[in-house]
Design a protein around this motif. Structure first.
Motif, PDB file in Angstrom:
ATOM      1  N   ASP A 225       0.869  -1.177   0.000  1.00 47.31           N
ATOM      2  CA  ASP A 225       0.000   0.000   0.000  1.00 47.31           C
ATOM      3  C   ASP A 225       0.905   1.227   0.000  1.00 47.31           C
ATOM      4  O   ASP A 225       2.099   1.120   0.262  1.00 47.31           O
ATOM      5  N   PRO A 226       0.339   2.395  -0.316  1.00 43.22           N
ATOM      6  CA  PRO A 226       1.184   3.587  -0.493  1.00 43.22           C
ATOM      7  C   PRO A 226       2.042   3.910   0.730  1.00 43.22           C
ATOM      8  O   PRO A 226       3.198   4.288   0.595  1.00 43.22           O
ATOM      9  N   ASP A 227       1.479   3.748   1.926  1.00 42.43           N
ATOM     10  CA  ASP A 227       2.237   4.123   3.113  1.00 42.43           C
ATOM     11  C   ASP A 227       3.497   3.286   3.280  1.00 42.43           C
ATOM     12  O   ASP A 227       4.551   3.805   3.623  1.00 42.43           O
ATOM     13  N   SER A 228       3.385   1.978   3.044  1.00 44.23           N
ATOM     14  CA  SER A 228       4.563   1.152   3.249  1.00 44.23           C
ATOM     15  C   SER A 228       5.512   1.254   2.055  1.00 44.23           C
ATOM     16  O   SER A 228       6.724   1.178   2.214  1.00 44.23           O
ATOM     17  N   ALA A 229       4.975   1.447   0.841  1.00 45.92           N
ATOM     18  CA  ALA A 229       5.839   1.488  -0.332  1.00 45.92           C
ATOM     19  C   ALA A 229       6.667   2.762  -0.386  1.00 45.92           C
ATOM     20  O   ALA A 229       7.804   2.750  -0.855  1.00 45.92           O
ATOM     21  N   PHE A 230       6.101   3.867   0.081  1.00 40.52           N
ATOM     22  CA  PHE A 230       6.830   5.147   0.021  1.00 40.52           C
ATOM     23  C   PHE A 230       7.259   5.604   1.420  1.00 40.52           C
ATOM     24  O   PHE A 230       7.349   6.778   1.701  1.00 40.52           O
ATOM     25  N   ASP A 231       7.515   4.631   2.282  1.00 39.72           N
ATOM     26  CA  ASP A 231       7.822   4.915   3.682  1.00 39.72           C
ATOM     27  C   ASP A 231       9.133   5.700   3.835  1.00 39.72           C
ATOM     28  O   ASP A 231      10.194   5.239   3.460  1.00 39.72           O
TER      29      ASP A 231
END
Lengths: 318, 244, 287
Positions: A225-231
Motif C-alpha cells: 500500500d502507499p504508506d509502506s511502499a513510500f515509507d
C-alpha cells in the motif's frame, strides 16, 4: 593487482559463495531475515551512489523503492505480466522519475536537496493513493509465490551487482566525476565535468537498484500500500546503514546494513521493547563518535586507538 | 599576435552592484596578460565570467573565434579554458594525485578515459609544479603554498589552451614567487596563453607581456607594464593609496 | 459561498497554529544550521506535557502554556549543551542523522510512557464557537491562533530588540559572532535551541487543544514545519507566520475542492515547487 587486493577479492568471493548456500541448510526464519538484510543492503548501496559518492543526501530514494514495488505489482496484478517484465517496468519508472525530477531537484544543495526529496516522497505517496490502477489507498495484492530460496538468491544477486557497480565507480571516469562533484561541485565543472548530467545519471543509477529491491520485496511480501511502499523511515534506514558502515566506500554500506539488521533482529527477539530505543541510541552515538562510519574506524583505529574517538569529538564540537 | 580570447563590452551586475563594467580586451596567442587592481576591482569576477562559473549580464566572450558567452563551464573547460581559484578549492578528500587526475580525465577535448593513463599524466604535472613527493597525500593536508601549486597542476592536467590564474602568488614568499614565475614561463613556452590576476605588482610586472588595470569594475589602463604602472590614473587609483 | 468562507476561516486559524509549530524549527535551522528532524517529536512531547498538566493538575492548556514552554526550553538547553554542541561543526548528514536518532528515541519513550492511545485536551469550552452570521469561529482554535500570533510577534521583537536576540541573529551569519556580544557561543547555541524547543512545547500545548495526539504525530509535523519554513523563509518570524497561513489555507482549500486525500499532495507539492523555483530557498540562504 597486488597480493593483498587479490586476497580481499578471494575472500569476498568466498563470502558470497557461503551466503549463496545459506538457504540450503538454514531455517525459514533465517532465510527470511537474510532476504530482509540483503534487500536493505541493496538499498544502502543504492543510496551510496547518490549520497555517498555524489554527496547528495537523497530522502527521495523511497520514491524509487515505491515505484519499483508498484511497477511489479501493477504489471503482475493489473496486466498479468511476468515478474521479470514488472521489474523492468519498475526500474523504467525509476529512471523516468530520476530524469524528470532530478534535473530541477539536483540543482538544490545541502539541506534544501534533502528536504525537496523528502517532499517528493510525500507527494508521490499521496498521488499513488489516488490512482485507480495502483489500488488507491487500499493497495494491491500480488499472486503469492512461496519460494523464499528464490527470493533470497535474487536479493543476493542484486546486491552483488549493485556492489560490483559501485566498485566500478571507484575506478572509472564516471565515478571520478561523481566524487569530484561531491568534493567540490564548482571545481568539478571548471575541470570539464558535466555536473548536471552526471548527477542525474547517478540519481537514476541509484534509483534502478532501489527500484529493483522494491520490486523483489513487493513480490515476496505479496502486498503493498502507499504508506509502506513510500515509507520515509525506510529511506532514513538506508542512510543510516550507509553512513554507519561508511558512505563513499564500496563495502561500508553492505557492512552497515548487515550489522544493523543483525543487531535489531537480535534485540527485537530478545528484548522486544528495546529495539527501537537502541536503534535511535546507536545512531546518536555513531554520529558523535564515528562520523565517517565503521569503514573509517577500521582503517584508523589500528594507528590511532581510542584517541580516534576523542579526536572525532574534538573536530566537530564547539 | 592573433587573439585567442576576446572579451567585448562585458558587464556583470550582482543585485544592483556592478562588479565588472563594460570591459573589453584581448588575450593574444602565447601571451601572458597580467590583470591588477585593488580589492573589489572585479578581477575574480572577470575570471569567473571567462571560465563560465558566472554569466555576464551583457557583452560577449569569444574563444578561438567561437562565441562562448552562454556556454556551460564544463563545455568551456573541454574547449580548452582552465582556471585556478583564488580561494583554493581542491577536492579535499582525494589524494593530491587524484585531484590532478580529474583534470586529465575530463578537461580539454574530452580528456583521457583510462584512469591509469590519467594518473600517469597527473604524475607528470605534479613533478612539473614540484609536488611529486606529495602525490599520495590527501589534498586537505597540503599547506598554503603547495595548494597554490596543486591548483596549477589541476588546471594544467586539463591541457588547456588558455590558463586563467587567480592569485597563484598571493601569500607566497619571494623564493616561492620566483619558482611560480619560472613555472608560468615554462607553461607559456609550451604554447599556453595565460591570464594572471595578481596583487604582487613586482612579480606581475616581471612576468607579464602586457598589463590590464581594473578599478571598481572599470578598465582604467591596458598596455606595456612600464607604461601602465607610470600612468597617473593607475597611480592614483591603486598605487597612490599605498604610498599615502 | 458560506462554505468557502468557513473553510477560509478554518484555514487561517490552522495556519496560525502551523506558524508557531514551525517557528522553532526555522529559528534553529537559520541560526545553528541544524535541521532538527526531531522538532515534531518535541511538539508531541509538549502536547503530552500540556495534557498531563490539564488531566492531573487541572491546569488549563492555555494558562499552562508558559510552564510547558519553560520546561521544554530547559530540555532543549540541556540537549544542545550536552549533546548537539558536540556535532555542530560536523557535516550536514551527521546533524540530520543525530536529530533523526533523537526522533526515534523520543517517539519510543513517549510510546512507553504514554501508550499509543489517542489523547485530546478537552477543556469545557472546547466545543464552543463564536457565531458570525452563518459562520462559526471555533473558540479553541481562535484562542490558539491568538496565542500563536502573540508568540510570533514576541519572538520577532526579541530577536530585533534585545541584546541576546541580536547576538542570536548575528550568529546566523557567523557561528562565533556571539563572542562579539560578550556571550559564550556554547551558551548561546543552547539558548537558541532551547527557545526552538520551548516554542515547540508551546505549539504542542495548542495542538493538543485542537487535534488528537499520539506518540507518532512527530514525523508528519516535522515535514509540515519544513514546508512552512521553506515557504516563509528562515530569517524572519513574520515570514514563518506567512508560511503557516499559506499552508493552512492551501490545505483547507485542497480538501474542499480536490478531496481530503489530496491535502498532503498540496502541502508537499508546494514545498517542492517553491524549492525548485527558488533553488537556494526563498530567501537565498544556502546551506
Amino acid at each position: 593487482m597486488t597480493a593483498s587486493r587479490l586476497g580481499v577479492a578471494v575472500a569476498i568471493v568466498a563470502v558470497v559463495a557461503v551466503l549463496a548456500t545459506v538457504p540450503l541448510f538454514s531455517s525459514d526464519v533465517i532465510v527470511q531475515f537474510g532476504i530482509n538484510a540483503l534487500l536493505l543492503a541493496v538499498l544502502a548501496q543504492g543510496w551510496n551512489i547518490i549520497g555517498g559518492y555524489t554527496g547528495y543526501a537523497s530522502f527521495g530514494n523511497s520514491v524509487f523503492y515505491g515505484l519499483g514495488s508498484y511497477g511489479v505489482a501493477i504489471a503482475m496484478v493489473q496486466w498479468n505480466l511476468p515478474f521479470a517484465v514488472g521489474m523492468i517496468f519498475g526500474a523504467g519508472l525509476a529512471v523516468a522519475f530520476a530524469f524528470l525530477l532530478g534535473v530541477p531537484v539536483l540543482r538544490l544543495k545541502g539541506h534544501y536537496f534533502a528536504i525537496a526529496t523528502l517532499g517528493l516522497a510525500q507527494v508521490m505517496s499521496a498521488i499513488v493513493s489516488n490512482i485507480g490502477i495502483a489500488g488507491q489507498n487500499i493497495g494491491l495484492v500480488l499472486p503469492p509465490l512461496n519460494n523464499d530460496h528464490l527470493f533470497y538468491e535474487l536479493s543476493l544477486g542484486l546486491l552483488v551487482i549493485a556492489t560490483l557497480t559501485v566498485f566500478w565507480l571507484t575506478r572509472s571516469r564516471f565515478g571520478f566525476g561523481l566524487i569530484a562533484i561531491r568534493e567540490n561541485e564548482e571545481g568539478a565543472a571548471v575541470m570539464g565535468v558535466n555536473t548536471t548530467l552526471y548527477k542525474v545519471l547517478a540519481f537514476a543509477l541509484s534509483g534502478v537498484f532501489t527500484a529493483l529491491a522494491g520490486g523483489i520485496h513487493a513480490y515476496w511480501i505479496t502486498f503493498l500500500d502507499p504508506d509502506s511502499a513510500f515509507d520515509i523511515s525506510l529511506n532514513v534506514k538506508m542512510i543510516i546503514m550507509a553512513v554507519f558502515g561508511g558512505p563513499g566506500t564500496v563495502l561500508g554500506p553492505v557492512l552497515g546494513a548487515f550489522v544493523l539488521s543483525a543487531v535489531s533482529e537480535i534485540l527485537s527477539s530478545k528484548v522486544t521493547n528495546l529495539a527501537g530505543l537502541f536503534f535511535g541510541a546507536v545512531v546518536v552515538a555513531a554520529v558523535v563518535l564515528m562520523p565517517r562510519g565503521v569503514a573509517d574506524v577500521m582503517r584508523q583505529f589500528r594507528t590511532a586507538g581510542w584517541r580516534y574517538f576523542v579526536e572525532n569529538l574534538r573536530a566537530h564540537r564547539i | 599576435m592573433s587573439a585567442i580570447l576576446e572579451v567585448t563590452n562585458v558587464t556583470r551586475r550582482f543585485a544592483g552592484l556592478v562588479a565588472v563594467s563594460d570591459i573589453s580586451f584581448t588575450l593574444g596567442q602565447g601571451e601572458i596578460l597580467g590583470v591588477i587592481g585593488p580589492n573589489g576591482a572585479g578581477k575574480t569576477t572577470l575570471v569567473s565570467l571567462i571560465s563560465g562559473t558566472l554569466r555576464p549580464t551583457s557583452g560577449d566572450i569569444v574563444f578561438e573565434g567561437m562565441r562562448i558567452t552562454g556556454l556551460a563551464a564544463y563545455r568551456r573547460a573541454r574547449l580548452g579554458i582552465g582556471r585556478t581559484f583564488q580561494i583554493m578549492r581542491p577536492f579535499p578528500g582525494l589524494s593530491v594525485l587524484d585531484n590532478v587526475a580529474v583534470g586529465a580525465l575530463f578537461g580539454h577535448g574530452s580528456g583521457e578515459s583510462d584512469l591509469a593513463k590519467a594518473r600517469d599524466k597527473a604524475r607528470t604535472q605534479l613533478e612539473f609544479v614540484g609536488l611529486g613527493k606529495f602525490a599520495s597525500q590527501r589534498a586537505e593536508e597540503l599547506g598554503g603554498p603547495n595548494r597554490k601549486r596543486l591548483e596549477l597542476a589541476k588546471a594544467l592536467a586539463m591541457q588547456p589552451k588558455v590558463l586563467l590564474c587567480d592569485e597563484v602568488m598571493a601569500g607566497l614568499n619571494l623564493v616561492e614567487i620566483d619558482e611560480v614565475i619560472d613555472v608560468l614561463r615554462k607553461i607559456r613556452e609550451s604554447g599556453i596563453s595565460i591570464l594572471v590576476i595578481e596583487h604582487v605588482i613586482k612579480a606581475i610586472k616581471r612576468l607579464s607581456d602586457r598589463l590590464l588595470v581594473l578599478h571598481h569594475g572599470d578598465k582604467i589602463a591596458d598596455g606595456q607594464p612600464d607604461a601602465v604602472l607610470s600612468n597617473s590614473k593607475v597611480i592614483e587609483a591603486y598605487l597612490g593609496r599605498r604610498r599615502a | 459561498m458560506d462554505l468557502l468562507a468557513q473553510v477560509l476561516i478554518n484555514g487561517v486559524l490552522l495556519g496560525g497554529l502551523y506558524a508557531v509549530m514551525a517557528l522553532g524549527l526555522a529559528l534553529v535551522w537559520g541560526v545553528l544550521n541544524i535541521v532538527n528532524l526531531a522538532h515534531g517529536a518535541f511538539i508531541m512531547l509538549g502536547a503530552y506535557l500540556a495534557w498531563h498538566l490539564y488531566t492531573y493538575l487541572g491546569i488549563d492548556p492555555f494558562l499552562g502554556l508558559p510552564l510547558t514552554a519553560i520546561i521544554m526550553f530547559c530540555v532543549g538547553y540541556a540537549l544542545q549543551r550536552g549533546l548537539l554542541n558536540l556535532v555542530v561543526r560536523a557535516p550536514m548528514f551527521n546533524t540530520l542523522l543525530i536529530t533523526f536518532g533523537l526522533e526515534v528515541v523520543l517517539t519510543y519513550l513517549a510510546q512507553l510512557a504514554f501508550s499509543a492511545d489517542f489523547r485530546t485536551i478537552n477543556p469545557p469550552y472546547a466545543g464552543n464557537g463564536i457565531a458570525l452570521g452563518p459562520l462559526v469561529v471555533p473558540l479553541a482554535r481562535l484562542m490558539a491562533f491568538g496565542v500563536a500570533a502573540v508568540l510570533t510577534v514576541g519572538v520577532w521583537i526579541f530577536l530585533l530588540r534585545t541584546r541576546l536576540g541580536r547576538a542570536i541573529r548575528a550568529t546566523a551569519q557567523n557561528l562565533v559572532a556571539a563572542r562579539l556580544y560578550g556571550v559564550e557561543p556554547r551558551h548561546l547555541y543552547a539558548v537558541t535551541f532551547g527557545i526552538g524547543i520551548g516554542l515547540a512545547g508551546a505549539a504542542g500545548s495548542l495542538y493538543g487543544t485542537v487535534s488528537q495526539i499520539n506518540p507518532y504525530i512527530g514525523a508528519t509535523l516535522t515535514a509540515k514545519c519544513f514546508a512552512i519554513s521553506i515557504i516563509g523563509g528562515l530569517d524572519n518570524p513574520l515570514g514563518v507566520l506567512v508560511g503557516g497561513l499559506v499552508l493552512g489555507l492551501i490545505e483547507s482549500l485542497t480538501v474542499l475542492y480536490v478531496g481530503a486525500t489530496f491535502g498532503d499532495v498540496a502541502s508537499f507539492g508546494i514545498l517542492v515547487l517553491v524549492l525548485i523555483v527558488r533553488p537556494s530557498g526563498l530567501l537565498g540562504k544556502t546551506a
